[in-house]
Design a protein around this motif. Sequence first.
Motif, PDB file in Angstrom:
ATOM      1  N   ALA A  45      -3.182  -9.979  -9.679  1.00 12.19           N
ATOM      2  CA  ALA A  45      -2.669  -8.884  -8.869  1.00 12.19           C
ATOM      3  C   ALA A  45      -3.054  -9.076  -7.411  1.00 12.19           C
ATOM      4  CB  ALA A  45      -3.215  -7.564  -9.397  1.00 12.19           C
ATOM      5  N   VAL A  46      -2.135  -8.719  -6.558  1.00 16.83           N
ATOM      6  CA  VAL A  46      -2.386  -8.777  -5.125  1.00 16.83           C
ATOM      7  C   VAL A  46      -2.764  -7.400  -4.604  1.00 16.83           C
ATOM      8  CG1 VAL A  46      -1.333  -9.321  -2.907  1.00 16.83           C
ATOM      9  CG2 VAL A  46      -0.798 -10.706  -4.909  1.00 16.83           C
ATOM     10  N   VAL A  47      -2.200  -6.377  -5.241  1.00 20.48           N
ATOM     11  CA  VAL A  47      -2.455  -4.992  -4.837  1.00 20.48           C
ATOM     12  C   VAL A  47      -2.854  -4.193  -6.070  1.00 20.48           C
ATOM     13  CG1 VAL A  47      -1.481  -2.918  -3.763  1.00 20.48           C
ATOM     14  CG2 VAL A  47      -0.709  -5.194  -3.033  1.00 20.48           C
ATOM     15  N   SER A  48      -3.908  -3.433  -5.958  1.00 23.35           N
ATOM     16  CA  SER A  48      -4.324  -2.581  -7.077  1.00 23.35           C
ATOM     17  C   SER A  48      -4.237  -1.117  -6.668  1.00 23.35           C
ATOM     18  CB  SER A  48      -5.745  -2.919  -7.526  1.00 23.35           C
ATOM     19  OG  SER A  48      -6.691  -2.495  -6.547  1.00 23.35           O
ATOM     20  N   PHE A  76       5.716   9.474  -9.493  1.00 21.31           N
ATOM     21  CA  PHE A  76       5.121   8.143  -9.559  1.00 21.31           C
ATOM     22  C   PHE A  76       4.882   7.709  -8.114  1.00 21.31           C
ATOM     23  CE2 PHE A  76       3.859   4.522 -11.761  1.00 21.31           C
ATOM     24  CZ  PHE A  76       4.510   3.362 -11.353  1.00 21.31           C
ATOM     25  N   TYR A  77       3.635   7.449  -7.775  1.00 17.84           N
ATOM     26  CA  TYR A  77       3.281   7.084  -6.405  1.00 17.84           C
ATOM     27  C   TYR A  77       2.930   5.594  -6.362  1.00 17.84           C
ATOM     28  CZ  TYR A  77       3.186  12.064  -5.451  1.00 17.84           C
ATOM     29  OH  TYR A  77       3.541  13.389  -5.309  1.00 17.84           O
ATOM     30  N   ILE A  78       3.542   4.890  -5.451  1.00 19.89           N
ATOM     31  CA  ILE A  78       3.369   3.440  -5.365  1.00 19.89           C
ATOM     32  C   ILE A  78       3.013   3.059  -3.936  1.00 19.89           C
ATOM     33  CG2 ILE A  78       4.446   1.191  -5.794  1.00 19.89           C
ATOM     34  CD1 ILE A  78       6.595   2.664  -7.395  1.00 19.89           C
ATOM     35  N   CYS A  79       2.092   2.124  -3.810  1.00 18.22           N
ATOM     36  CA  CYS A  79       1.789   1.615  -2.479  1.00 18.22           C
ATOM     37  C   CYS A  79       2.256   0.167  -2.388  1.00 18.22           C
ATOM     38  CB  CYS A  79       0.303   1.709  -2.164  1.00 18.22           C
ATOM     39  SG  CYS A  79      -0.727   0.607  -3.132  1.00 18.22           S
ATOM     40  N   SER A  80       2.429  -0.297  -1.186  1.00 18.88           N
ATOM     41  CA  SER A  80       2.768  -1.707  -0.994  1.00 18.88           C
ATOM     42  C   SER A  80       2.080  -2.237   0.253  1.00 18.88           C
ATOM     43  CB  SER A  80       4.283  -1.921  -0.893  1.00 18.88           C
ATOM     44  OG  SER A  80       4.767  -1.522   0.367  1.00 18.88           O
ATOM     45  N   VAL A  81       1.945  -3.533   0.244  1.00 21.75           N
ATOM     46  CA  VAL A  81       1.304  -4.235   1.350  1.00 21.75           C
ATOM     47  C   VAL A  81       2.239  -5.364   1.756  1.00 21.75           C
ATOM     48  CG1 VAL A  81      -0.643  -5.692   1.987  1.00 21.75           C
ATOM     49  CG2 VAL A  81      -1.007  -3.701   0.531  1.00 21.75           C
ATOM     50  N   GLN A  82       2.402  -5.548   3.039  1.00 26.88           N
ATOM     51  CA  GLN A  82       3.247  -6.638   3.497  1.00 26.88           C
ATOM     52  C   GLN A  82       2.374  -7.778   3.975  1.00 26.88           C
ATOM     53  OE1 GLN A  82       7.099  -6.146   5.502  1.00 26.88           O
ATOM     54  NE2 GLN A  82       6.142  -7.080   7.285  1.00 26.88           N
ATOM     55  N   SER A  83       2.655  -8.960   3.436  1.00 25.74           N
ATOM     56  CA  SER A  83       1.918 -10.122   3.904  1.00 25.74           C
ATOM     57  C   SER A  83       2.423 -10.508   5.279  1.00 25.74           C
ATOM     58  CB  SER A  83       2.110 -11.300   2.938  1.00 25.74           C
ATOM     59  OG  SER A  83       3.451 -11.728   2.974  1.00 25.74           O
ATOM     60  N   GLY A  84       1.609 -11.186   5.993  1.00 23.59           N
ATOM     61  CA  GLY A  84       2.014 -11.561   7.341  1.00 23.59           C
ATOM     62  C   GLY A  84       2.654 -12.929   7.354  1.00 23.59           C
ATOM     63  N   GLY A  85       2.857 -13.464   8.488  1.00 29.07           N
ATOM     64  CA  GLY A  85       3.405 -14.805   8.606  1.00 29.07           C
ATOM     65  C   GLY A  85       4.924 -14.811   8.590  1.00 29.07           C
ATOM     66  N   LEU A  86       5.475 -16.023   8.549  1.00 27.70           N
ATOM     67  CA  LEU A  86       6.919 -16.175   8.627  1.00 27.70           C
ATOM     68  C   LEU A  86       7.619 -15.688   7.363  1.00 27.70           C
ATOM     69  CD1 LEU A  86       7.077 -19.703  10.323  1.00 27.70           C
ATOM     70  CD2 LEU A  86       7.455 -17.467  11.379  1.00 27.70           C
ATOM     71  N   GLN A  87       6.994 -15.875   6.237  1.00 27.52           N
ATOM     72  CA  GLN A  87       7.607 -15.435   4.981  1.00 27.52           C
ATOM     73  C   GLN A  87       6.975 -14.124   4.567  1.00 27.52           C
ATOM     74  OE1 GLN A  87      10.122 -16.893   3.349  1.00 27.52           O
ATOM     75  NE2 GLN A  87      10.283 -18.421   4.949  1.00 27.52           N
ATOM     76  N   GLU A  88       7.450 -13.033   5.158  1.00 28.85           N
ATOM     77  CA  GLU A  88       6.848 -11.750   4.866  1.00 28.85           C
ATOM     78  C   GLU A  88       7.362 -11.230   3.538  1.00 28.85           C
ATOM     79  OE1 GLU A  88       6.307 -10.279   9.503  1.00 28.85           O
ATOM     80  OE2 GLU A  88       7.777  -9.343   8.206  1.00 28.85           O
ATOM     81  N   THR A  89       6.471 -10.999   2.637  1.00 31.17           N
ATOM     82  CA  THR A  89       6.814 -10.465   1.323  1.00 31.17           C
ATOM     83  C   THR A  89       6.052  -9.183   1.125  1.00 31.17           C
ATOM     84  OG1 THR A  89       7.113 -12.695   0.451  1.00 31.17           O
ATOM     85  CG2 THR A  89       6.797 -10.942  -1.146  1.00 31.17           C
ATOM     86  N   TYR A 126       4.189  -6.778  -1.413  1.00 29.82           N
ATOM     87  CA  TYR A 126       3.533  -6.741  -2.704  1.00 29.82           C
ATOM     88  C   TYR A 126       3.280  -5.288  -3.066  1.00 29.82           C
ATOM     89  CZ  TYR A 126       2.780 -11.689  -1.870  1.00 29.82           C
ATOM     90  OH  TYR A 126       2.969 -13.014  -1.617  1.00 29.82           O
ATOM     91  N   PHE A 127       3.706  -4.928  -4.252  1.00 27.95           N
ATOM     92  CA  PHE A 127       3.614  -3.541  -4.671  1.00 27.95           C
ATOM     93  C   PHE A 127       2.452  -3.342  -5.629  1.00 27.95           C
ATOM     94  CE2 PHE A 127       7.481  -1.678  -2.948  1.00 27.95           C
ATOM     95  CZ  PHE A 127       8.190  -2.811  -2.595  1.00 27.95           C
ATOM     96  N   GLY A 128       1.818  -2.197  -5.496  1.00 32.17           N
ATOM     97  CA  GLY A 128       0.805  -1.826  -6.465  1.00 32.17           C
ATOM     98  C   GLY A 128       1.459  -1.434  -7.782  1.00 32.17           C
ATOM     99  N   PRO A 129       0.674  -1.303  -8.832  1.00 29.64           N
ATOM    100  CA  PRO A 129       1.209  -0.961 -10.147  1.00 29.64           C
ATOM    101  C   PRO A 129       1.627   0.495 -10.272  1.00 29.64           C
ATOM    102  CG  PRO A 129      -1.159  -1.161 -10.245  1.00 29.64           C
ATOM    103  CD  PRO A 129      -0.767  -1.598  -8.873  1.00 29.64           C
ATOM    104  N   GLY A 155       7.351   0.278 -17.418  1.00 27.33           N
ATOM    105  CA  GLY A 155       6.056   0.857 -17.102  1.00 27.33           C
ATOM    106  C   GLY A 155       5.917   1.275 -15.660  1.00 27.33           C
ATOM    107  N   GLY A 156       6.821   0.826 -14.821  1.00 27.65           N
ATOM    108  CA  GLY A 156       6.826   1.239 -13.423  1.00 27.65           C
ATOM    109  C   GLY A 156       6.450   0.157 -12.439  1.00 27.65           C
ATOM    110  N   GLY A 157       5.772  -0.883 -12.896  1.00 32.72           N
ATOM    111  CA  GLY A 157       5.335  -1.920 -11.974  1.00 32.72           C
ATOM    112  C   GLY A 157       6.501  -2.619 -11.306  1.00 32.72           C
ATOM    113  N   ILE A 158       6.342  -2.924 -10.049  1.00 31.99           N
ATOM    114  CA  ILE A 158       7.408  -3.542  -9.267  1.00 31.99           C
ATOM    115  C   ILE A 158       6.997  -4.943  -8.850  1.00 31.99           C
ATOM    116  CG2 ILE A 158       8.687  -3.428  -7.089  1.00 31.99           C
ATOM    117  CD1 ILE A 158       8.544  -0.404  -7.284  1.00 31.99           C
TER     118      ILE A 158
END
Lengths: 116, 109
Positions: free
Chosen positions: A2-5, A91-104, A106-109, B40-43
């Motif tokens: 996981a990248v984001v928890s 349902f509450y979800i957070c995300s983080v954006q990676s930096g750099g040229l290939q910005e992706t 990543y979503f929390g569970p 389950g909701g995970g993206i």
Amino acid sequence: GAVVSQHPSRVICKSGTSVKIECRSLDFQATTMFWYRQFPKQSLMLMATSNEGSKATYEQGVEKDKFLINHASLTLSTLTVTSAHPEDSSFYICSVQSGGLQETQYFGPGTRLLVL
Amino acid sequence: KNEVEQSPQNLTAQEGEFITINCSYSVGISALHWLQQHPGGGIVSLFMLSSGKKKHGRLIATINIQEKHSSLHITASHPRDSAVYICAAAVNQGGKLIFGQGTELSVKP
């Protein structure tokens, strides 16, 4: 891995109580995190942009006093639902954006909140 | 009218079929994301593209900037591909996303 928890993954609370949801970036430092809400059978809606060291930027229609966001460090943002009501159940979800040229992003569970 | 529109909203396919999900947007974008959301909701982020075409395994994503349209293709579909697929437009470099309504895909064995 996981990248984001997010913690907790699921919470049930009584109406009127406050609930804190944590979002952690595990792999990299994030000056910006995003908080989304998703109602059943609907798509995600951006609630706010969490900025490390400064105030969050809220989307139109989102009450900043009800949904308190604190971005205390480069790896942690918290969302506190204050005086929760049944209509805050979502349902509450957070995300983080990676930096750099290939910005992706990543979503929390996600955290499923049920307010009784 | 939503700024990001997906079609179809629901899709049922037989295992092995070729699947296409479409996304049209009306805003200026810096990139277009395709996401997969399981029950389950995970993206999971599948693709981020700003031009042309990307391929990962059985998944292919294309984008036509002039027509403001993107497609997600799944070749040789499998029941494990069953999920909600969401396209999202990145409207600035800061990462803010506008989401489509999602396409619920069910692949039957």
